[in-house]
Design a protein around this motif. Sequence first.
Motif, PDB file in Angstrom:
ATOM      1  N   UNK A 181      10.722   3.301  -1.154  1.00 29.57           N
ATOM      2  CA  UNK A 181       9.957   4.497  -1.517  1.00 29.57           C
ATOM      3  C   UNK A 181      10.897   5.671  -1.774  1.00 29.57           C
ATOM      4  N   UNK A 182      11.889   5.844  -0.909  1.00 31.74           N
ATOM      5  CA  UNK A 182      12.849   6.944  -1.048  1.00 31.74           C
ATOM      6  C   UNK A 182      13.563   6.892  -2.397  1.00 31.74           C
ATOM      7  N   UNK A 183      13.917   5.685  -2.832  1.00 30.92           N
ATOM      8  CA  UNK A 183      14.668   5.517  -4.084  1.00 30.92           C
ATOM      9  C   UNK A 183      13.743   5.341  -5.288  1.00 30.92           C
ATOM     10  N   UNK A 184      12.434   5.452  -5.045  1.00 30.58           N
ATOM     11  CA  UNK A 184      11.419   5.353  -6.100  1.00 30.58           C
ATOM     12  C   UNK A 184      11.433   4.007  -6.818  1.00 30.58           C
ATOM     13  N   UNK A 185      11.825   2.963  -6.088  1.00 29.23           N
ATOM     14  CA  UNK A 185      11.735   1.618  -6.641  1.00 29.23           C
ATOM     15  C   UNK A 185      10.307   1.089  -6.574  1.00 29.23           C
ATOM     16  N   UNK A 186       9.511   1.659  -5.677  1.00 28.37           N
ATOM     17  CA  UNK A 186       8.084   1.351  -5.607  1.00 28.37           C
ATOM     18  C   UNK A 186       7.325   2.666  -5.447  1.00 28.37           C
ATOM     19  N   UNK A 187       6.022   2.631  -5.673  1.00 28.69           N
ATOM     20  CA  UNK A 187       5.202   3.812  -5.485  1.00 28.69           C
ATOM     21  C   UNK A 187       5.018   4.136  -4.010  1.00 28.69           C
ATOM     22  N   UNK A 188       4.626   5.343  -3.741  1.00 23.24           N
ATOM     23  CA  UNK A 188       4.392   5.805  -2.369  1.00 23.24           C
ATOM     24  C   UNK A 188       3.182   5.097  -1.782  1.00 23.24           C
ATOM     25  N   UNK A 189       3.291   4.645  -0.554  1.00 19.17           N
ATOM     26  CA  UNK A 189       2.140   4.154   0.198  1.00 19.17           C
ATOM     27  C   UNK A 189       2.336   4.518   1.662  1.00 19.17           C
ATOM     28  N   UNK A 190       1.262   4.542   2.456  1.00 20.49           N
ATOM     29  CA  UNK A 190       1.378   5.037   3.832  1.00 20.49           C
ATOM     30  C   UNK A 190       2.132   4.076   4.746  1.00 20.49           C
ATOM     31  N   UNK A 191       3.021   4.651   5.548  1.00 20.72           N
ATOM     32  CA  UNK A 191       3.740   3.919   6.588  1.00 20.72           C
ATOM     33  C   UNK A 191       3.437   4.609   7.905  1.00 20.72           C
ATOM     34  N   UNK A 192       2.893   3.874   8.854  1.00 16.84           N
ATOM     35  CA  UNK A 192       2.451   4.446  10.123  1.00 16.84           C
ATOM     36  C   UNK A 192       3.181   3.775  11.275  1.00 16.84           C
ATOM     37  N   UNK A 193       3.951   4.555  12.021  1.00 15.58           N
ATOM     38  CA  UNK A 193       4.603   4.055  13.225  1.00 15.58           C
ATOM     39  C   UNK A 193       3.683   4.318  14.411  1.00 15.58           C
ATOM     40  N   UNK A 194       3.403   3.293  15.188  1.00 17.34           N
ATOM     41  CA  UNK A 194       2.483   3.414  16.316  1.00 17.34           C
ATOM     42  C   UNK A 194       3.273   3.352  17.625  1.00 17.34           C
ATOM     43  N   UNK A 195       3.157   4.381  18.439  1.00 19.81           N
ATOM     44  CA  UNK A 195       3.834   4.415  19.724  1.00 19.81           C
ATOM     45  C   UNK A 195       4.882   5.516  19.776  1.00 19.81           C
ATOM     46  N   UNK A 196       4.467   6.730  20.119  1.00 18.98           N
ATOM     47  CA  UNK A 196       5.388   7.869  20.121  1.00 18.98           C
ATOM     48  C   UNK A 196       6.523   7.676  21.126  1.00 18.98           C
ATOM     49  N   UNK A 197       6.206   7.110  22.269  1.00 19.68           N
ATOM     50  CA  UNK A 197       7.242   6.893  23.287  1.00 19.68           C
ATOM     51  C   UNK A 197       8.262   5.881  22.791  1.00 19.68           C
ATOM     52  N   UNK A 198       7.797   4.838  22.125  1.00 18.88           N
ATOM     53  CA  UNK A 198       8.696   3.775  21.655  1.00 18.88           C
ATOM     54  C   UNK A 198       9.588   4.270  20.516  1.00 18.88           C
ATOM     55  N   UNK A 199       9.002   4.935  19.523  1.00 16.40           N
ATOM     56  CA  UNK A 199       9.729   5.319  18.319  1.00 16.40           C
ATOM     57  C   UNK A 199      10.397   6.684  18.413  1.00 16.40           C
ATOM     58  N   UNK A 200      10.036   7.460  19.431  1.00 15.57           N
ATOM     59  CA  UNK A 200      10.515   8.836  19.508  1.00 15.57           C
ATOM     60  C   UNK A 200      12.024   8.979  19.488  1.00 15.57           C
ATOM     61  N   UNK A 201      12.717   8.143  20.248  1.00 17.00           N
ATOM     62  CA  UNK A 201      14.184   8.239  20.309  1.00 17.00           C
ATOM     63  C   UNK A 201      14.834   7.957  18.974  1.00 17.00           C
ATOM     64  N   UNK A 202      14.316   6.957  18.252  1.00 18.17           N
ATOM     65  CA  UNK A 202      14.873   6.634  16.942  1.00 18.17           C
ATOM     66  C   UNK A 202      14.655   7.777  15.956  1.00 18.17           C
TER      67      UNK A 202
END
Length: 250
Positions: A181-202
């Motif tokens: 998506x960043x490089x516009x090789x594909x169209x934008x679509x939603x990406x949802x990370x679930x778990x604030x405690x798990x993903x927060x550090x990254x």
Amino acid sequence: MKTKKKRVEEELIKEAIEEEHRIRKAFKDKDWAEIKGANSWMIFKVMSEFVEGLEKLAKIGPCVTIFGSARVKPSNPYYKMAEEIAFQLVQQGYGVITGGGPGIMEAGNRGANRAKGKSVGLNIYLPHEQKGNIYIDPDKLITFDYFFVRKVMFVKYSQGFIVMPGGFGTLDELTEALTLIQTKKIGRFPIVLVGKKFWGGLIDWWKKVLVNEGMIHHEDLDLFNLVDTPEDAVRVIDEFYSKYLLSPNF
């Protein structure tokens, strides 16, 4: 009669010899005919996997992919959350795609199955013989040899990614989608990370290191959403399409 210790020692020696043979075979000189023949047959195998995937998935309709660890058990809160997300997605009219295996993948297919919706599994052959879980529609289970073919199918036939806690495989799938998506090789679509405690550090590391070092733009952090509940995960998917489908530039 052999003692248990002796049997273990013999088994370890056997495994070491087999590993030595594998290493010697890998480094053995090959002539051009052998190299050309192996590569040619690999091309046909890759083509066959693309054809099977395209044919089986061409008519599945709108689906959301749920990624996550294969190692969590049904008693794990993340498993239960993934199952509920899948259930709610089906209620909103989506089908569910997963990697086809156990853990979070099983939970996703289970939730879709419980809601009587489409349940797709894109499985992969692994050394420990990952098997498709029992909640996938029988005609919608595809097993791949090649990770890259499998990832093409995820991206091509998903209207969104729900990314549950997971390991290297989950991180690979997440960063692949963000890069495309960043490089516009594909169209934008939603990406949802679930778990604030798990993903927060990254995410904090992305902000403090990748952004500050100029490796990514701050706007790239808008390519995903971070949520904590099934309701919020599904809401992000719905709101994305409500917003973008009404946009004249979508």
